[in-house]
Design a protein around this motif. Structure first.
Motif, PDB file in Angstrom:
ATOM      1  N   HIS A 117       8.166   4.658  16.694  1.00  0.00           N
ATOM      2  CA  HIS A 117       7.560   4.664  15.376  1.00  0.00           C
ATOM      3  C   HIS A 117       7.556   3.089  14.903  1.00  0.00           C
ATOM      4  CE1 HIS A 117       9.587   8.436  13.883  1.00  0.00           C
ATOM      5  NE2 HIS A 117       8.543   8.761  14.685  1.00  0.00           N
ATOM      6  N   SER A 118       7.846   2.325  15.530  1.00  0.00           N
ATOM      7  CA  SER A 118       7.625   0.747  15.294  1.00  0.00           C
ATOM      8  C   SER A 118       6.398   0.342  15.659  1.00  0.00           C
ATOM      9  CB  SER A 118       8.596  -0.175  16.316  1.00  0.00           C
ATOM     10  OG  SER A 118       9.932   0.101  15.836  1.00  0.00           O
ATOM     11  N   LEU A 119       5.678   1.155  16.515  1.00  0.00           N
ATOM     12  CA  LEU A 119       4.268   0.694  16.798  1.00  0.00           C
ATOM     13  C   LEU A 119       3.284   1.212  15.597  1.00  0.00           C
ATOM     14  CD1 LEU A 119       2.068  -0.032  18.809  1.00  0.00           C
ATOM     15  CD2 LEU A 119       1.790   2.681  19.519  1.00  0.00           C
ATOM     16  N   ASP A 120       3.430   2.204  15.049  1.00  0.00           N
ATOM     17  CA  ASP A 120       2.902   2.501  13.535  1.00  0.00           C
ATOM     18  C   ASP A 120       3.135   1.486  12.612  1.00  0.00           C
ATOM     19  OD1 ASP A 120       3.625   4.982  15.267  1.00  0.00           O
ATOM     20  OD2 ASP A 120       2.921   6.153  13.705  1.00  0.00           O
ATOM     21  N   VAL A 121       4.388   1.059  12.515  1.00  0.00           N
ATOM     22  CA  VAL A 121       4.882  -0.058  11.610  1.00  0.00           C
ATOM     23  C   VAL A 121       4.232  -1.347  11.732  1.00  0.00           C
ATOM     24  CG1 VAL A 121       6.515  -1.356  10.681  1.00  0.00           C
ATOM     25  CG2 VAL A 121       6.922   1.119  11.001  1.00  0.00           C
ATOM     26  N   VAL A 122       3.927  -1.665  12.902  1.00  0.00           N
ATOM     27  CA  VAL A 122       3.386  -3.056  13.292  1.00  0.00           C
ATOM     28  C   VAL A 122       1.824  -2.912  13.039  1.00  0.00           C
ATOM     29  CG1 VAL A 122       2.648  -4.392  15.221  1.00  0.00           C
ATOM     30  CG2 VAL A 122       5.063  -3.648  15.134  1.00  0.00           C
ATOM     31  N   MET A 123       1.201  -1.730  13.311  1.00  0.00           N
ATOM     32  CA  MET A 123      -0.348  -1.478  13.271  1.00  0.00           C
ATOM     33  C   MET A 123      -0.326  -1.571  11.557  1.00  0.00           C
ATOM     34  SD  MET A 123      -1.960   1.042  15.947  1.00  0.00           S
ATOM     35  CE  MET A 123      -0.719   2.451  15.475  1.00  0.00           C
ATOM     36  N   ALA A 124       0.506  -0.988  10.886  1.00  0.00           N
ATOM     37  CA  ALA A 124       0.345  -0.879   9.585  1.00  0.00           C
ATOM     38  C   ALA A 124       0.239  -2.358   8.823  1.00  0.00           C
ATOM     39  CB  ALA A 124       1.127   0.035   9.045  1.00  0.00           C
ATOM     40  N   GLU A 125       1.318  -3.040   9.295  1.00  0.00           N
ATOM     41  CA  GLU A 125       1.411  -4.464   8.816  1.00  0.00           C
ATOM     42  C   GLU A 125       0.173  -5.185   9.316  1.00  0.00           C
ATOM     43  OE1 GLU A 125       3.685  -5.531   7.030  1.00  0.00           O
ATOM     44  OE2 GLU A 125       5.259  -4.170   6.926  1.00  0.00           O
ATOM     45  N   CYS A 163      -3.660 -15.565   6.618  1.00  0.00           N
ATOM     46  CA  CYS A 163      -2.822 -16.650   7.403  1.00  0.00           C
ATOM     47  C   CYS A 163      -1.486 -16.264   6.872  1.00  0.00           C
ATOM     48  CB  CYS A 163      -3.309 -17.854   7.282  1.00  0.00           C
ATOM     49  SG  CYS A 163      -4.981 -18.412   8.127  1.00  0.00           S
ATOM     50  N   LEU A 164      -1.102 -16.221   5.513  1.00  0.00           N
ATOM     51  CA  LEU A 164      -0.045 -16.227   4.950  1.00  0.00           C
ATOM     52  C   LEU A 164       0.697 -14.760   5.476  1.00  0.00           C
ATOM     53  CD1 LEU A 164      -0.435 -17.214   1.216  1.00  0.00           C
ATOM     54  CD2 LEU A 164       0.682 -18.340   3.306  1.00  0.00           C
ATOM     55  N   LEU A 165       0.216 -13.696   5.377  1.00  0.00           N
ATOM     56  CA  LEU A 165       0.632 -12.406   5.742  1.00  0.00           C
ATOM     57  C   LEU A 165       0.915 -12.446   7.499  1.00  0.00           C
ATOM     58  CD1 LEU A 165      -1.271 -10.037   3.581  1.00  0.00           C
ATOM     59  CD2 LEU A 165       1.071 -10.805   3.263  1.00  0.00           C
ATOM     60  N   MET A 166       0.074 -12.808   8.084  1.00  0.00           N
ATOM     61  CA  MET A 166       0.185 -12.997   9.388  1.00  0.00           C
ATOM     62  C   MET A 166       1.662 -13.978   9.828  1.00  0.00           C
ATOM     63  SD  MET A 166      -1.746 -11.143  11.422  1.00  0.00           S
ATOM     64  CE  MET A 166      -3.385 -10.345  11.656  1.00  0.00           C
ATOM     65  N   GLY A 167       1.552 -15.022   8.988  1.00  0.00           N
ATOM     66  CA  GLY A 167       2.701 -15.778   9.211  1.00  0.00           C
ATOM     67  C   GLY A 167       3.953 -15.013   8.875  1.00  0.00           C
ATOM     68  N   ARG A 168       3.896 -13.961   7.842  1.00  0.00           N
ATOM     69  CA  ARG A 168       5.087 -13.588   7.520  1.00  0.00           C
ATOM     70  C   ARG A 168       5.480 -12.179   8.603  1.00  0.00           C
ATOM     71  NH1 ARG A 168       5.299  -8.921   2.868  1.00  0.00           N
ATOM     72  NH2 ARG A 168       4.241  -7.893   4.293  1.00  0.00           N
ATOM     73  N   ILE A 169       4.396 -11.841   9.243  1.00  0.00           N
ATOM     74  CA  ILE A 169       4.883 -10.995  10.503  1.00  0.00           C
ATOM     75  C   ILE A 169       5.449 -11.655  11.557  1.00  0.00           C
ATOM     76  CG2 ILE A 169       3.749  -9.425  12.164  1.00  0.00           C
ATOM     77  CD1 ILE A 169       1.473  -8.696  10.059  1.00  0.00           C
ATOM     78  N   GLY A 170       4.855 -12.743  11.860  1.00  0.00           N
ATOM     79  CA  GLY A 170       5.462 -13.720  12.784  1.00  0.00           C
ATOM     80  C   GLY A 170       6.887 -14.044  12.532  1.00  0.00           C
ATOM     81  N   ILE A 171       7.320 -14.325  11.394  1.00  0.00           N
ATOM     82  CA  ILE A 171       8.654 -14.698  10.946  1.00  0.00           C
ATOM     83  C   ILE A 171       9.500 -13.726  11.071  1.00  0.00           C
ATOM     84  CG2 ILE A 171      10.073 -15.435   9.001  1.00  0.00           C
ATOM     85  CD1 ILE A 171       7.837 -17.059   7.946  1.00  0.00           C
ATOM     86  N   GLN A 172       9.165 -12.315  10.702  1.00  0.00           N
ATOM     87  CA  GLN A 172       9.926 -11.146  10.905  1.00  0.00           C
ATOM     88  C   GLN A 172      10.319 -10.738  12.237  1.00  0.00           C
ATOM     89  OE1 GLN A 172       7.433  -8.411   8.657  1.00  0.00           O
ATOM     90  NE2 GLN A 172       8.672  -8.807   6.711  1.00  0.00           N
ATOM     91  N   LEU A 173       9.089 -10.841  13.130  1.00  0.00           N
ATOM     92  CA  LEU A 173       9.328 -10.778  14.656  1.00  0.00           C
ATOM     93  C   LEU A 173      10.211 -11.598  15.223  1.00  0.00           C
ATOM     94  CD1 LEU A 173       5.559 -10.015  15.741  1.00  0.00           C
ATOM     95  CD2 LEU A 173       7.533  -8.263  15.308  1.00  0.00           C
ATOM     96  N   GLY A 174      10.352 -12.988  14.628  1.00  0.00           N
ATOM     97  CA  GLY A 174      10.942 -14.018  15.312  1.00  0.00           C
ATOM     98  C   GLY A 174      12.565 -13.794  15.055  1.00  0.00           C
ATOM     99  N   ALA A 175      12.644 -13.224  13.617  1.00  0.00           N
ATOM    100  CA  ALA A 175      13.985 -12.978  13.198  1.00  0.00           C
ATOM    101  C   ALA A 175      14.450 -11.644  14.167  1.00  0.00           C
ATOM    102  CB  ALA A 175      13.916 -12.622  11.692  1.00  0.00           C
TER     103      ALA A 175
END
Length: 238
Positions: free
Chosen positions: A175-183, A102-114
């Motif tokens: 390349h962003s697709l690779d990064v998102v999948m890795a995250e 949950c914490l890491l998914m939340g961080r991903i959501g914050i980054q996408l929001g930024a």
């Protein structure tokens, strides 16, 4: 679910070790990109029941499975205690795992929001015939899928040419697709150190691909290296 997760992470660790052994110093970066993505695909698919049934039907796999179960991992029976109402160790581990996800998914959501806020806030402009988003002064350039973000006033014309060539490669090759999948993979496998090493390898290889494209356009290697050092220092100081 815990059985699937354990198997997927073991497979990821083994395949990453295989990659480091045979592909780490390979300069064919497109092949390395495909290999790294295949590691994720195999790790995610191999533990699935239908895949295991198919693999188990193969004679070599049957032989290995028999050796593993009868020699390396002999069967034993665990009889659970009855009447116990306390929290088990497995439940504690599940809670810890869920909190980490949950914490890491939340961080991903914050980054996408930024990034979404930057897209709305940064004006669109053209540089060298390329549509970009103008970042505020002091912000480091980056790309996200087809969008390129750069601050034109922070760089010389030569640096801008190199930055745009670099980021355009990221955007064109998605390349962003690779990064998102890795995250996402790291968020789900955060307890596995090999997942983080694999993610770092994904990012580094994408940078090698972009750098290779810049040099292929005829930019001077030494000058470009100095510019990369300047950008790295800028990011570290920001």
């Amino acid at each position: 679910m815990s059985d699937y997760l354990l198997k997927a992470n073991v497979i990821l660790a083994l395949l990453y070790a295989f990659y480091r052994l045979f592909f780490y110093r390979d300069t064919f970066f497109n092949y390395r990109r495909a290999t790294l993505l295949c590691i994720l695909a195999v790790s995610a698919l191999a533990p699935l029941p239908w895949m295991q049934l198919w693999m188990g039907s193969l004679p070599p796999v049957q032989a290995v499975g028999t050796f593993t179960t009868e020699v390396l991992l002999p069967e034993f029976v665990v009889t659970p205690k009855t009447g116990s109402t306390g929290i088990t160790l497995l439940q504690v581990a599940a809670w810890i795992y869920g909190i980490g996800v949950c914490l890491l998914m939340g961080r991903i959501g914050i980054q996408l929001g930024a990034i979404a806020r930057l897209t709305r806030r940064c004006p669109r402009m053209e540089l060298n015939g390329m549509a970009v988003r103008a970042l505020p002064k002091g912000e480091a350039p980056f790309s996200f899928f087809r969008r390129i973000f750069v601050c034109p006033t922070d760089h010389t014309p030569e640096e801008l040419d190199e930055i745009l060539a670099h980021e355009q490669t990221h955007a064109r090759q998605i390349h962003s697709l690779d990064v998102v999948m890795a995250e996402l993979a790291c968020a789900l496998c955060w307890f596995n150190p090999f997942a983080w090493l694999w993610k770092r390898e994904i990012r580094q290889n994408l940078e090698y691909l972009a750098d290779q494209s810049v040099l292929a356009e005829g930019h001077d290697r030494r000058t470009y290296q100095y510019h990369l050092l300047g950008l790295a220092y800028h990011k570290a100081a920001a």
